[in-house]
Write a protein that holds these residues in place. Structure first.
Motif: not given
Length: 127
Positions: A29-35, A48-50, A104-108, A113-116
């Motif tokens: 839900g709190d995922a962060h995308l840097r592109a 939702a934003e991703v 990408a990093d993933t949570g438990a 959780t994070r994608m570059t």
């Protein structure tokens, strides 16, 4: 199939089917995308934003095909990549190809959780 195998497959299958709701389900839900895309750096925060970002890039097409994709683990990270062929009024006449590489990093729970991401940009398809 382990969670680290399930999430990349879910993400890539959803992208192939232009099913952006399913794509979002692979995201925390709190995922962060840097592109890094032409014309520059873009960021999106929250699933939702991703999802909206991927919908802008790959939705509203006249034709769409995911021609190649893959996923593998590099230590604790996922490496995802895909190449799409598409037609869209916003791009002009003809078919275009675009390739993206993502780490990408993933949570438990295995969700992203994070994608570059690095993008080739839309290139005219010479086929």
């Amino acid at each position: 199939m382990t969670t680290t195998q399930t999430v990349p497959r879910l993400f890539l299958d959803a992208l192939a089917g232009q099913d952006f709701a399913a794509l979002a389900s692979a995201l925390d839900g709190d995922a962060h995308l840097r592109a890094l895309v032409p014309p520059g750096l873009r960021e999106a925060r929250g699933a939702a934003e991703v999802r909206a970002t991927f919908t802008r890039w790959f939705g509203d097409t006249l034709g769409f095909e995911l021609v190649a994709s893959g996923a593998k683990e590099i230590g604790p990270r996922l490496h995802l990549w895909w190449r799409a062929r598409l037609r869209a009024a916003r791009l002009g006449d003809g078919w275009f190809v675009v390739e993206q590489q993502a780490f990408a990093d993933t949570g438990a729970d295995g969700r992203i959780t994070r994608m570059t991401l690095l993008c080739s940009g839309y290139c005219p398809d010479e086929r």
